[in-house]
Every structure is written in C-alpha cells, then in structure tokens.
Scaffold this active site. Sequence first.
Site, PDB file in Angstrom:
ATOM      1  N   ASP A 135       0.848  -1.150  -0.042  1.00 14.96           N
ATOM      2  CA  ASP A 135      -0.074   0.031  -0.030  1.00 14.96           C
ATOM      3  C   ASP A 135       0.718   1.291   0.001  1.00 14.96           C
ATOM      4  OD1 ASP A 135      -2.191   1.547  -0.173  1.00 14.96           O
ATOM      5  OD2 ASP A 135      -2.677   1.523   2.096  1.00 14.96           O
ATOM      6  N   HIS A 194     -15.866  -0.560  12.620  1.00 12.15           N
ATOM      7  CA  HIS A 194     -16.278  -0.209  13.997  1.00 12.15           C
ATOM      8  C   HIS A 194     -15.189  -0.946  14.752  1.00 12.15           C
ATOM      9  CE1 HIS A 194     -20.243   1.368  13.541  1.00 12.15           C
ATOM     10  NE2 HIS A 194     -20.618   0.429  12.690  1.00 12.15           N
TER      11      HIS A 194
END
Length: 713
Positions: free
Chosen positions: A321, A630
């Site tokens: 990434d 979450h």
Amino acid sequence: MNALHIIKTSLTILLLPILSLPVQAAEVTEGRLIAADKDASNWMSHGRNYGEERYSPLTQVSDGNVDKLGLAWSYKYGVDRVVEATPIVVDGVMYTTGAYSMVYALDAKTGRELWRYDPKVWRGIAGRGCCDAANRGVAVWGDKVFVGVYDGRLEALDARTGKLVWSVNTLIDPDRNYTITGAPRIVKGKVIIGNGGAEFGVRGYITAYDADTGKQAWRFFTVPGDPAKGDESDTITMIRKTWHGDTYWKQGGGGTVWDSMAYDPTLDLLYIGVGNASYWNPVLRSEAKGDNLFVSSIVAIRPDTGEYAWHYQTTPGDSWDYTATQHIVVTTLNIEGKDRRIVMQAPKNGFFYVLDAATGEFISAEKYGQANWAKRIDPETGRPIIDWAVADYWSTSEPKIVFPGSQGAHNWYPMSYNPNTGLVYIPEQVTMEYFEPLKEATDPRPGVPNLGLVIPKVPESLEAVEELAGVYRGSLLAWDPVKQEERWRQQYEHIANGGTLTTAGNLVFQGTADGRVLAYAADDGEKLWEQPVSSGVVAAPITYQVDGEQYVAFNVGWGGAFPITFGALAYRTHVINDSRLYVFKLDGKAEAPAITRRKIELPTPPPLEADEATLATGEELFGLHCGVCHGLSAMSADIIPDLRYLSDQSHKDFLPIVFGLRANKGMPPFGDILEPDQVEAVRQYVIKRAHHWRDELIKQDKRRAEQAQESQN
Ligand code: CA
C-alpha cells in the site's frame, strides 16, 4: 425628519442592493494561475501555484509578530465530520468544502456565508468507499467552482450563486467502490479528476473535462484493463507487459489517482501521483511478478491530449500500500551548481524523491522516515534495494511487520516548500503494518476492503494499545531536498497531523491531530504560536489578504483513513467532531468557540449470555463486515460509533440499524448480506467486547491509582 436625514436614508436605500450582492465573483484565468506567485493576496488553486509549493509571499504576519495572531472569525460547518479541504480564495471570496462534498462560499474577510451547495451524497455511501466522507476542496476557473463528489460525480457550480451548471458521472463502473475525495485541478480549460477505491478492487484512471461544458476531453488509465476488450493506447500495451496472470484486471489492479496532481506551464506537463496496487498481496494479483505499472508511480502527462510523457515508479511491484499519491511539488532547485526544474515527493514508502521534471530522470532519494522494507535507492537504476527478509510476506510462512504501514511515513496531508529556506515541511509519521497473506482471494463485497490479506485482529488490551501508540508518533519534519537530509523536527504524540503552509514571513503553519494550530520559524523550527481548536486538524492551512490585512485559515475537523481504521490509537487525541473553519489575523479579537474534549466513561454493557459457538460466529462475522469501521474505532471521536459503547436503545434497535435504520447517518444496510440470527451473533460478540473493555478500563484505573499512590510515597 430633516433634509440630511432624508439624504442619508435614500443613500442607504440606494446602496442596500449593492451591499447585499455577493462579494465580487471569481474570475480565475490561466494567466492569473501562471502568475500566482506575483498575486500574493489570493490562493487561487489547490497548492497556491501550479507547482503546488504551498508557499505564500505574504509577509505582514511574520516570525516577529505571529504571537499576536488572534481569531478574526470562525465558521461552523453543516456536518460534523472530517474536513480535509484546502480553501480557495479569489478576490475576497473563499470557497471550501466539508464532509460529504458539501461546498461553502464565504466572505473571506468576515466569514459571512454567501451560499452553500449540498450535492446530496447518500450518507450511507461513506461506509462503502475509502477513507471517510472526505473532500479535499474545490477548483475555481472562470466564473465556475468545480467539486469532485464522493459518489463519483464531477460538478460545476456558478461561483456567484452556487447553482449547479453541469454534472457528469466520472465512474467507469457503478458497481465498484469508486469514490472521489481529491480536489480537481484545472489546466488549459480542462478540469482533471481521479478516484479512490484501490483497497476494494478498482481500475485507476484520471479524466479531463471541458470546464465550460463538462464534455470529456480525454481519459488516462494507470493500469491495464480486460485484455479481451483491447488496449486503449500503446501506453497500456507497454504497461501490460509488467503484469502477469489474469486476476489483476478482474480485481481492477488499483493505481487510483486519488489526490496529487501538479502542473509545470514551462514544460507543459501534468504530473499525477498514482496509488497502490490491488490486491496488496502480489501472489493473488500478478503471480508475485513484475513491476505492475503504473502503480505507486509519478506519471507525467500532456494536458492537451492525455498522452503519456514519462513515469518514475517509487515502489516497483508495490505490495505494501505504498501509494505515490502524496503531494507533488514542482519547482527549481540548485543541484550541483545548476538550476534544475524538478519534481519532488515524499510518498508513503518513506523515501524522499527528487526527479528531473522534464524527463523523470532519477536525481536523488533518501529515507525521510522510518522504513525497513528497502535499504536504499540504487542511484544507477533509481530502483529500491528491497530488504526481502523484511518485506516479503508472501513466500514465507511467517507473518511480517513492515515499516512504514498503510498510513505511510507521510500520507495525503500536504507538505510545503519554502524557496527562502530551501526546506520542505513534511507531516511525517511512524507507522507499521502486519502482513499475513490469504492463500485464496475472497469474493468482493460492497464496502469490504479486499486486500488478499488476513485483516489483523483488534488489539483489545489497553496496554497493547498504549504500546502501539508509543510507535505511532508523528512529527513536523523540515527536510533539505538538495542535501537530502533533515534540518529540524518538531515531535508530536500522535500521527495524522495536518498539512503545512509556509510563508515569506519565515513561518510554517500546521494543525495537529490533537486539536491545536501552531506556527514555527521556517528556518530553525522554533515554536512561535499555538492555539487550541475545536477538533483534530488534518487539512492544510492557507493564507491570503483582503483590504490590506493578512489572514491565516485553518480547516478543523477530525477524521479520515487513520481514525477510521486505527481508532484505538486515534482515541488518544481526545478530540471530538466539531468541524469549523478558524481564520486568524494580527490582533484578531473574535470570540473563540467553546472547546470540548472527549472524556472516557465506563460503559455498562448488557449481561453476557451467548454460548461460545455463537460468540465465535459473531467474532468471525464482525471481522468480515464490521471490524473495518467499528473494530479498531475504539472511542475514535464519534466518527463511527464504538460498538462497545452502545446504548440500551441501540442494543434494542440493533437489527433494524444493521438492516438500514441509520443509512442516512452513514451506516450501510447489510440486509442483503446477513441473516437476522447472524446479526444477533454479532451483537453478542459486541457485548463480549464491551465486558472485556470495561474490565480493561477498571484495570487501567487501578494501575493509575497505584502509580499515583507510589508517586506520593
Ligand atoms: Ca491505499
């Protein structure tokens, strides 16, 4: 009523319509943008000039008086979520954006709202694309304001009224998780915009549209597509040779151009920063072979036609990434006694690059941040000497920890370059990533990152979080791009600090993740000014002048990729979402908004009743569908609720919420993915986590009490 009074009244009546008209409408032209360095009062494009130096020639505010900066005005945004925009100021009018691509036009002197435009992005979509409901700002050209909308639209607004003039859909595939979070750039009457979404599996490209009509002028793909459909250009045929197997084009390949662009009018080249490869895992993507062009590259393009000019790949075959979408600066540096037009960038991978702007020739690169994936860059080839013992996580059986992580040694938070000091001011950070490859790819699902990796488990122990937090630290780094070495550094407790601005007043301005705005001396880094603000700062400040007074503007609003994905670390900033624009001037006397910081209260979860099998099912489903937003968002400043803190009412409404009750607040509906009994298993797992967390907090309280006792003794 005497005569004088009548004259005064009539004058007022006569003048009223004039006074209530919007402040002079914007007229930005190519000539004005090319001469931006001579137009100190305005900030007419994203990086202030086409080279995106983010350097202002204004000197009224300087290292001698910056301590007298006071609030001139502040403005409360319509949505309390992430604010990443660089405001644009043209002739006394400011154009900026907040969350969900909403556009605001303000009187730059007073903060009075002239108009606002809501593109009505479906709030639930923010859970389905990358990196929060962010927008990095507008572009202005002629009498229009241009905004890239989160859901893929590019829109032109009337600069005087905010009314929609035209709207185009920039997406090539509505079923993929494309987003737009970047600011459009405008070169020679063409509006240019790219996309985000590589983590979800998309094919990267940028598109240019005619600013007057919205008609597409050209499109440049950064990675090859479906070979059966034929290559769009010789460039695609060239780069296809660097890819292997047949999964890359099905997955999309990545290479999204989600942020940086810069332009050099003398060379007539547009530079774009290209994002990471998709999947991250190179075995699943390209049989672990090839450079996979143009991922993680800077590419130079001819702005009239969209033709390829040159490229330089910062991370060949990127599998970590390591996007090269970070801010690009084009300027002139004196290198070995010769003035050279150069391109420079501090991409995620931890190396600072200086390249020849005309040819892409490698000039130099050194590590500016903590990076163990590569030892150095070979000056002959311009390629990294990769430390495979650290970086190769796919052909060994051991998971690896690699520095930097996916947040990068520097992310999108813009840097700035001061030609007087010769220094670049980088929001540097230390990050790391845990890599454990999947043997087989999982099916793509809306809103679920598809990396070809095991998503690491949430650290549930507060001690573990504190340990990680000791690693994840940021700094403001002053870097000499010619000598390729650090000049000075200001250390911060947190990462994800705001972009920087530097001025001819020998200043550097920056906001921080923990809710402060600061000024430093540009030459030696001495801290000269500091103010608390209502939320964390990720955007870059700007400065401008109206009626002879210099203003410094900070967009304030915590959020973005870091707090969403690393919330357990982000909670330590203790900032809440209270999104505002703060504008300062010398001796400003405006009343500052009240500042609230988050307190951490003990939750009282429902009793834990589920059996082990249900909890295991719940944990697996949570990891697959919920964790990305979450999971690590422990107290992440209300950006996305930490489910351990759910109220009794939310526990009662759990199923309807998961099935769409709060879609308008940003919670995507999962009714097409999960069965009711699966949702209940997730809820039971959430209750288990809540109990665990409560125990952790009690333990922490005990530790602190003991420590306090010890220090008293
Ligand atoms: Ca990425």
